[in-house]
Design an enzyme around this catalytic site. Structure first.
Site, PDB file in Angstrom:
ATOM      1  N   GLY A 214       0.825  -1.152   0.088  1.00 45.86           N
ATOM      2  CA  GLY A 214       0.092   0.033   0.251  1.00 45.86           C
ATOM      3  C   GLY A 214       0.751   1.332  -0.011  1.00 45.86           C
ATOM      4  N   ILE A 215       0.477   2.282   0.580  1.00 49.59           N
ATOM      5  CA  ILE A 215       1.028   3.345   0.396  1.00 49.59           C
ATOM      6  C   ILE A 215       1.572   3.781   2.021  1.00 49.59           C
ATOM      7  CG2 ILE A 215      -0.991   5.006   0.584  1.00 49.59           C
ATOM      8  CD1 ILE A 215       1.185   6.644  -1.309  1.00 49.59           C
ATOM      9  N   GLY A 216       2.448   4.743   2.264  1.00 47.20           N
ATOM     10  CA  GLY A 216       2.609   5.193   3.677  1.00 47.20           C
ATOM     11  C   GLY A 216       3.937   4.459   4.351  1.00 47.20           C
ATOM     12  N   ALA A 217       4.202   5.138   5.693  1.00 43.41           N
ATOM     13  CA  ALA A 217       5.422   4.640   6.113  1.00 43.41           C
ATOM     14  C   ALA A 217       5.829   3.167   6.393  1.00 43.41           C
ATOM     15  CB  ALA A 217       5.289   5.360   7.491  1.00 43.41           C
ATOM     16  N   ILE A 218       4.607   2.573   6.651  1.00 40.31           N
ATOM     17  CA  ILE A 218       4.808   0.847   6.823  1.00 40.31           C
ATOM     18  C   ILE A 218       5.455   0.166   5.456  1.00 40.31           C
ATOM     19  CG2 ILE A 218       3.979  -1.335   7.297  1.00 40.31           C
ATOM     20  CD1 ILE A 218       2.396   0.209   9.676  1.00 40.31           C
ATOM     21  N   GLU A 237      -1.894  -2.974  -6.426  1.00 44.07           N
ATOM     22  CA  GLU A 237      -2.902  -1.945  -6.901  1.00 44.07           C
ATOM     23  C   GLU A 237      -2.504  -0.509  -7.093  1.00 44.07           C
ATOM     24  OE1 GLU A 237      -6.028  -2.038  -3.866  1.00 44.07           O
ATOM     25  OE2 GLU A 237      -5.598   0.180  -3.278  1.00 44.07           O
ATOM     26  N   GLY A 335      -8.260  -2.146  -1.675  1.00 46.54           N
ATOM     27  CA  GLY A 335      -7.802  -3.482  -2.406  1.00 46.54           C
ATOM     28  C   GLY A 335      -7.627  -4.423  -1.153  1.00 46.54           C
TER      29      GLY A 335
HETATM   30  N1  COA Z   1      -8.202   3.083  18.100  1.00 49.63           N
HETATM   31  C1  COA Z   1      -8.494   4.430  17.904  1.00 49.63           C
HETATM   32  N2  COA Z   1      -7.889   5.348  16.858  1.00 49.63           N
HETATM   33  C2  COA Z   1      -7.357   4.671  15.820  1.00 49.63           C
HETATM   34  C3  COA Z   1      -6.971   3.277  15.981  1.00 49.63           C
HETATM   35  C4  COA Z   1      -7.403   2.588  17.264  1.00 49.63           C
HETATM   36  N3  COA Z   1      -7.075   1.280  17.376  1.00 49.63           N
HETATM   37  N4  COA Z   1      -6.228   3.005  14.831  1.00 49.63           N
HETATM   38  C5  COA Z   1      -6.269   4.158  14.142  1.00 49.63           C
HETATM   39  N5  COA Z   1      -6.856   5.110  14.782  1.00 49.63           N
HETATM   40  C6  COA Z   1      -6.979   6.712  14.241  1.00 49.63           C
HETATM   41  C7  COA Z   1      -5.789   7.309  14.212  1.00 49.63           C
HETATM   42  O1  COA Z   1      -5.375   8.070  15.690  1.00 49.63           O
HETATM   43  C8  COA Z   1      -5.874   8.235  12.961  1.00 49.63           C
HETATM   44  O2  COA Z   1      -6.899   9.180  13.694  1.00 49.63           O
HETATM   45  P1  COA Z   1      -6.431  10.970  13.118  1.00 49.63           P
HETATM   46  O3  COA Z   1      -6.699  10.694  11.740  1.00 49.63           O
HETATM   47  O4  COA Z   1      -7.404  11.728  13.933  1.00 49.63           O
HETATM   48  O5  COA Z   1      -5.043  11.151  13.569  1.00 49.63           O
HETATM   49  C9  COA Z   1      -6.628   7.632  12.206  1.00 49.63           C
HETATM   50  O6  COA Z   1      -7.576   6.514  13.093  1.00 49.63           O
HETATM   51  C10 COA Z   1      -6.022   6.796  11.172  1.00 49.63           C
HETATM   52  O7  COA Z   1      -4.996   6.005  11.468  1.00 49.63           O
HETATM   53  P2  COA Z   1      -3.525   6.134  10.833  1.00 49.63           P
HETATM   54  O8  COA Z   1      -2.772   4.947  11.620  1.00 49.63           O
HETATM   55  O9  COA Z   1      -2.905   7.270  10.795  1.00 49.63           O
HETATM   56  O10 COA Z   1      -3.966   5.521   9.163  1.00 49.63           O
HETATM   57  P3  COA Z   1      -2.956   5.317   8.233  1.00 49.63           P
HETATM   58  O11 COA Z   1      -3.087   6.484   7.340  1.00 49.63           O
HETATM   59  O12 COA Z   1      -1.678   4.555   8.788  1.00 49.63           O
HETATM   60  O13 COA Z   1      -3.837   4.261   7.508  1.00 49.63           O
HETATM   61  C11 COA Z   1      -5.632   2.598   7.560  1.00 49.63           C
HETATM   62  C12 COA Z   1      -4.474   3.153   7.914  1.00 49.63           C
HETATM   63  C13 COA Z   1      -5.764   0.992   8.205  1.00 49.63           C
HETATM   64  C14 COA Z   1      -6.538   3.454   7.836  1.00 49.63           C
HETATM   65  C15 COA Z   1      -5.363   2.412   5.991  1.00 49.63           C
HETATM   66  O14 COA Z   1      -4.473   1.450   5.876  1.00 49.63           O
HETATM   67  C16 COA Z   1      -6.609   1.778   5.444  1.00 49.63           C
HETATM   68  O15 COA Z   1      -7.360   2.503   5.065  1.00 49.63           O
HETATM   69  N6  COA Z   1      -6.621   0.501   5.130  1.00 49.63           N
HETATM   70  C17 COA Z   1      -7.709   0.017   4.263  1.00 49.63           C
HETATM   71  C18 COA Z   1      -7.481  -0.014   2.714  1.00 49.63           C
HETATM   72  C19 COA Z   1      -6.298  -0.779   2.379  1.00 49.63           C
HETATM   73  O16 COA Z   1      -5.731  -1.696   2.996  1.00 49.63           O
HETATM   74  N7  COA Z   1      -5.835  -0.748   1.284  1.00 49.63           N
HETATM   75  C20 COA Z   1      -5.046  -1.528   0.275  1.00 49.63           C
HETATM   76  C21 COA Z   1      -3.746  -0.920   0.343  1.00 49.63           C
HETATM   77  S1  COA Z   1      -3.805   0.655  -0.841  1.00 49.63           S
END
Ligand code: COA
Length: 432
Positions: A214-218, A237, A335
């Protein structure tokens, strides 16, 4: 008429192009960094002329002005994936969210959400009159096949990507030229926690594997630890700048892929100008619509497919929540499940859910006894294989409920392990 004459006949201003949208229309908009920002701005400027225009959009990168409170009555957003600029509209009841696998968006448009208009973002035509959809082919190409009206922003800065990314000038209805830099997404800073997660994920990846990231730091952190691997492939994707680095370093060769050997297969791209320059006219990068790239049976045609995605919460049974925090919808499935299913069907495939062990500055554990009330399960416990945090790897596939819970508690943040162990003892009537 030659395609050049046709192009000139269809050429108009941005304002005129969006004047062909009518009240009550459903408008499908190209997404992510392929968003046609100039057309969207022109549409919002013309808001007073429209009533109840439905905007179907996936990842909105800009400010999504059509979601602002003052736009109510003119536009209503139907989101397929929420983000920072669109969440509030849905939360406040001014917009909607449609749960849909990314692979099924083209079918959704063909069968259910028929687009009256599609707003696209393309390159200038080549010598044969073909424009490339550039960084976002995914659902835009399929939408262009079924929409009543196709409006294109033609932008010299859009990279000309290869694959099934082309549309002929004869298939466009209105063309507005507007050159602007393609939106860039700078690589995020990678924290120590993310580095540790990346290292743990990399331990599950072998030479010759085909990756979805996916995208992002991980994902970027995972790539940092793949520098000594050989002949990796990409069927994903999307991808970002980190992949370019590994292609240039000779680590990603796509040589051992069963499907499209020698090519990185992808449906959209997001990164910086470095990525956009790399994909320009590059036959190594094969862009295809999302109902092909994300189709689990297509994904599975590659042996050794490893999918890496992120999530919000995992309960002790291994149920994965990725798109909501309690009742609040924060994103979409994207995805994730397409690739989890594809990886499970792939010979020697593996699927990884990678996440920091805590959220909200360490205040909450992402591994929980029960998922939050109102949260929706994204990936079921039947499909999940590995969960990875900075503390290690939990292998859940084919494990009993007790074994799963033990694996997960072992990779939870140490501060939360005593409470999780207590919950384990209550639920399983046995000592942790
Ligand atoms: N409890 C409470 N809040 C939580 C939480 C938890 N367990 N986990 C995350 N959050 C909150 C964060 O604090 C953050 O809040 P903010 O925006 O107010 O700061 C928000 O949820 C997003 O979390 P973050 O860790 O910054 O998300 P991310 O940008 O690393 O994205 C997903 C993580 C899971 C949201 C993202 O990977 C996703 O949408 N996945 C589904 C889609 C996917 O996997 N697509 C395929 C690859 S492209």
């Amino acid at each position: 008429m030659s395609w050049k004459d046709e192009y000139n006949k269809k050429l108009c201003s941005l304002k005129e192009a969006v004047s062909h949208i009518k009240s009550g229309d459903r408008v499908v908009v190209a997404h992510a960094v392929g968003e046609p920002s100039a057309l969207l701005d022109a549409m919002v400027e013309n808001a007073e002329s429209y009533k109840n225009v439905e905007i179907v959009h996936m990842v909105a990168m800009g400010s999504a002005k059509y979601c602002q409170p003052e736009m109510a009555g003119h536009f209503r957003h139907n989101s397929l994936f929420l983000g920072g600029s669109t969440r509030k509209a849905v939360e406040e009841g001014r917009g909607d969210f449609t749960p849909v696998y990314f692979s099924e968006v083209p079918n959704l448009l063909r069968t259910t959400l028929h687009p009256n208009v599609v707003l696209m973002h393309v390159t200038p035509p080549d010598e044969h009159g073909y424009c490339s959809l550039g960084v976002s082919v995914d659902y835009t190409k399929p939408a262009s096949e079924v929409a009543d009206i196709r409006i294109a922003q033609v932008n010299k800065n859009m990279p000309r990507t290869m694959g099934e990314s082309f549309i002929h000038v004869s298939r466009l209805d209105y063309i507005a030229e507007h050159d602007a830099p393609i939106i860039e997404l700078q690589p995020p800073a990678i924290s120590d926690v993310e580095q540790a997660i990346g290292k743990n994920c990399a331990s599950l990846i072998g030479d010759g594997d085909t990756l979805q990231l996916g995208i992002g730091a991980i994902p970027d952190a995972v790539l940092l630890f793949l520098k000594d691997k050989k002949d990796l492939g990409i069927h994903s994707e999307m991808f970002s700048d980190g992949v370019v680095e590994l292609v240039e370093a000779g680590v990603i060769t796509n040589r051992r892929k069963n499907l499209h050997p020698g090519k990185s297969v992808v449906t959209f791209l997001m990164g910086t100008k470095r990525l956009y320059d790399y994909v320009n006219n590059n036959p190594e990068v094969h862009m295809m619509p999302v109902d092909y790239v994300n189709n689990p049976s297509v994904i599975a045609r590659n042996d050794n497919l490893v999918s890496i995605n992120s999530c919000v919460q995992v309960d002790l049974l291994g149920q994965v929540v990725s798109a909501s925090v309690g009742l609040k919808q924060i994103s979409g499935v994207g995805g994730q499940v397409d690739f989890v299913r594809g990886a499970n069907l792939s010979k020697n495939g593996r699927t990884i859910m990678a996440m920091p062990s805590t959220a909200q500055g360490g205040k909450v554990s992402k591994i929980v006894p029960l998922i939050d009330t109102g949260a929706a399960v994204t990936t079921s416990r039947y499909d999940v294989n590995y969960v990875v945090t900075e503390y290690g790897v939990a292998k859940l596939k084919y494990k009993t409920l007790r074994e799963r819970a033990r694996e997960l508690i072992g990779i939870a943040h140490p501060d939360f392990r005593p409470n999780l162990a207590e919950e384990y003892e209550k639920r399983f009537k046995s000592k942790f």
